[in-house]
Design an enzyme around this catalytic site. Structure first.
Site, PDB file in Angstrom:
ATOM      1  CE  LYS A  83      -3.790   2.138   2.524  1.00 27.70           C
ATOM      2  NZ  LYS A  83      -4.867   1.852   3.680  1.00 27.70           N
ATOM      3  CB  SER A 158      -8.354   3.608   2.532  1.00 32.32           C
ATOM      4  OG  SER A 158      -7.396   3.012   3.416  1.00 32.32           O
ATOM      5  CB  SER A 182      -8.243   0.611   5.525  1.00 32.38           C
ATOM      6  OG  SER A 182      -9.130   1.885   5.165  1.00 32.38           O
TER       7      SER A 182
END
Ligand code: GLN
Length: 497
Positions: A83, A158, A182
Site C-alpha cells: 500500500k 482504503s 481499510s
C-alpha cells in the site's frame, strides 16, 4: 499464454516450484505482467509499478540464494504489493495524495525490511484513498480503483489497490493498513483474506500516520496459510515504534492452520441483525450460512447483544478520534517540511503560504477531516467531542472484552452491503461512513479481526468478520482455515478476459 497459472497459486507453492526448478522466475514474472498489461489500465490498482526487468532481477537473486539455502527465505521470489502509505526505499510514497506526489522514500518501513529479508520481491505500490481516508477506493488523487470482479463496482478502501491487485492476480500477497476497516472492507469485497492485527503487534515505523491510536499494518492474501506466513514475518517487537507490545507472545505457526478446533465458542452480535435498514439482506444470509458451517463442526454459537447504544455510538466515536488525530498528524504537510514548495509572486505571510499549499494539494475529504478534527480539538469543543469520544471508546472496549470472556471469538459482518457502483455513495458522507459500521469496533478496542471470504453473491465475493481477544490471532487463523475448506473461496482470482 498462461501455462502454469502461477498468478493464482499460493505463495508457498510458487516458492517451492521456483526453488525446485519446476518453473523459472521468468515464467512467474511474465504471467503476472501479462495480466497487469492487459487489465491494469482499467483496474488502476497501482500508483507505482516497478519495471519488469528490475523485478525479474531481484527475483533471480533471491531464488539463487534460496536454492542454496532452502530453509531460509520463506517468501523467496514471491511478488508482494505494498500500500502506498508504507515506505519502500527509493520508491514514491504518495499516500494517494498530490501533496506527496514527488516524495521518494528515503528508507524501508520495518515491515518491508522484514519481507525483503525473507526474499519477497516488491512489484509495486498500490492505490489507496488519500491518506487512507475512505471506504471505497474512490478518494485517490490518482483516480479510483475498480473491483476486478465487476469493473462497474468499487473494490472497497482504503487499501483498494492491494485488494484489487490480489483479486486480479497482479501480486501473490499484499500489505494494507487498517484504521477503521481499510484492510477488512476491501478484502471482503474482493474475496481475499485480510487481518487487522492486535494493536501493538506490527511495527508502524515507516507507515505514514493517519490516526496512530487506531491503525495497524496487516497482511492480505488469497489463502490462510499465506496470510499466516506474512503475519509471522511482519510481527514482532521493533524499538522504532514506541507503541509496540514488548513481548508479543502469539502462538501462531503455519501448522495451526490444520489443527482441529476443540470446544470453541463463537458469539454472534445480534444487534447487527436488528439495524435492519443498514445491513443488507445478502449480508445477513451470508452470516447465517457461516453459522451453519460452524455448528456443523460442533462449534457453539451464542447470540448476544452489544447494546444499541454501543452499535450506534461506535461510528461517531471512531470518526471523532480519527479526525482529531488526523488533523494533528497532517499538520506537517505545509510545503516546508513536507509537500511541494512553491514560489509566491508576492510574499505576505506564512499563514498565506501554508493555506495556499494545503488548499491546492489536499483533496476534499482530507480537508474536511482536518477542519472537523481541528475544530473538535479546539478549546470549548474538546470536552464536548474528543473527550466524550474517548470515554465511549473505553466503554466499547470494556464491553467487547467482557463479551470475549464467554467465548473465543465474535462473528460479525465485514461490510454492511455488497460493493456499490462507482460514484454511488461517494457524495453521500453518511452512507459512506456507515460502511464502516462493523469494522471500527476492532480499531476502537485494539482487538484483532479478520475478514474471511464466505461466498459469492452473483459474481461478487463477500466476506465475514471474526474478532478475538488480544493476541489471539491464532484463533482467527484456525477459524479461517476451517472455513477456507468449507466455502471453496481459497485462491480465487478474477478473470481478465
Ligand atoms: N473508512 C474509514 C475512514 O475513512 C477507515 C479507513 C482506514 O481504515 N484507513 O476513516
Amino acid at each position: 499464454m498462461p501455462r502454469n497459472r502461477l498468478y493464482e497459486k499460493p505463495a508457498y507453492k510458487i516458492r517451492e516450484m521456483l526453488i525446485d526448478r519446476e518453473v523459472e522466475p521468468e515464467d512467474y514474472v511474465e504471467e503476472v505482467y501479462y495480466r497487469v498489461e492487459k487489465k491494469e489500465p482499467r483496474i488502476n490498482a497501482f500508483i507505482t509499478l516497478r519495471p519488469k526487468e528490475d523485478v525479474l532481477k531481484d527475483m533471480k537473486t533471491y531464488i539463487k540464494r534460496a536454492r542454496q539455502n532452502p530453509e531460509k527465505y520463506r517468501l523467496a521470489g514471491i511478488l508482494v504489493a505494498i500500500k502506498d502509505n508504507i515506505h519502500v526505499e527509493n520508491l514514491p510514497v504518495t499516500c494517494g495524495s498530490l501533496m506527496l506526489k514527488e516524495y521518494i522514500a528515503p528508507y524501508n518501513a520495518t515491515v518491508v525490511e522484514r519481507l525483503v529479508r525473507e526474499g519477497a520481491v516488491i512489484i509495486g505500490k498500490t492505490n489507496m484513498d488519500e491518506f487512507a481516508m475512505g471506504s471505497t477506493g474512490e478518494n485517490s488523487a490518482f483516480g479510483p480503483t475498480r473491483n476486478p470482479w465487476d469493473l462497474a463496482r468499487v473494490p472497497g478502501g482504503s487499501s483498494s489497490g492491494s485488494a484489487a491487485a490480489l483479486a486480479a492476480g497482479f501480486a501473490t500477497i499484499a500489505l494494507g493498513s487498517d484504521t477503521g476497516g481499510s484492510i477488512r472492507l476491501p478484502s471482503s469485497w474482493t474475496g481475499v483474506y485480510g487481518l487487522k492485527p492486535t494493536y501493538g503487534t506490527v511495527s508502524r515505523y515507516g507507515l505514514v500516520a493517519y490516526a496512530d491510536s487506531l491503525e495497524q499494518i496487516g497482511p492480505m492474501a488469497r489463502n490462510i496459510k499465506d496470510l499466516v506466513t506474512v503475519f509471522s514475518i511482519i510481527t514482532g517487537f521493533d524499538e522504532k515504534d514506541s507503541t509496540m507490545i514488548k513481548k508479543i507472545n502469539i502462538k501462531y505457526s503455519e501448522e495451526i492452520v490444520g489443527e482441529p478446533l476443540r470446544n470453541m465458542k463463537v458469539i454472534v452480535i445480534e444487534d447487527f441483525f436488528e439495524v435492519g435498514e443498514s445491513v443488507d439482506d445478502n449480508i445477513l444470509n451470508t452470516i447465517e450460512y457461516i453459522i451453519d458451517i460452524l455448528q456443523d463442526y460442533k462449534i457453539e454459537v451464542i447470540f448476544r447483544k452489544l447494546g444499541k447504544d454501543i452499535v450506534e455510538y461506535s461510528l461517531p466515536s471512531y470518526y471523532v478520534i480519527a479526525m482529531s488525530e488526523a488533523s494533528s498528524n497532517l499538520a506537517r504537510y505545509d510545503g516546508i517540511r513536507f509537500g511541494p514548495k512553491e514560489e509566491l509572486e508576492e510574499w505576505t505571510s506564512w499563514t498565506k503560504y501554508y493555506s495556499r499549499i494545503r488548499r491546492k494539494y489536499f483533496g476534499t475529504e482530507v480537508k474536511l477531516r482536518i477542519m472537523l478534527g481541528s475544530w473538535m480539538l479546539s478549546s470549548g469543543y474538546r470536552d464536548q467531542y474528543y473527550v466524550k469520544a474517548l470515554r465511549l471508546r473505553r466503554l466499547i472496549r470494556d464491553k467487547l472484552i467482557k463479551l470475549l470472556r464467554d467465548a473465543d471469538s465474535i462473528l460479525l459482518p465485514s461490510c454492511v452491503s455488497p460493493p456499490p457502483k462507482l460514484g454511488e455513495v461517494i457524495n453521500e458522507p453518511i452512507k459512506l461512513y456507515m460502511l464502516d459500521l462493523a469494522t471500527v469496533l476492532a480499531n476502537i478496542s485494539g482487538l484483532p479481526a479478520i475478514n474471511i471470504p464466505a461466498r459469492f453473491i452473483g459474481n461478487i465475493p463477500i466476506g465475514v468478520q471474526f474478532m478475538a481477544r488480544y493476541l489471539d490471532e491464532h484463533i482467527l487463523f484456525k477459524i479461517g482455515a476451517l472455513l477456507e475448506k468449507e466455502t471453496n473461496m481459497k485462491d480465487k482470482v478474477a478473470s481478465i478476459e
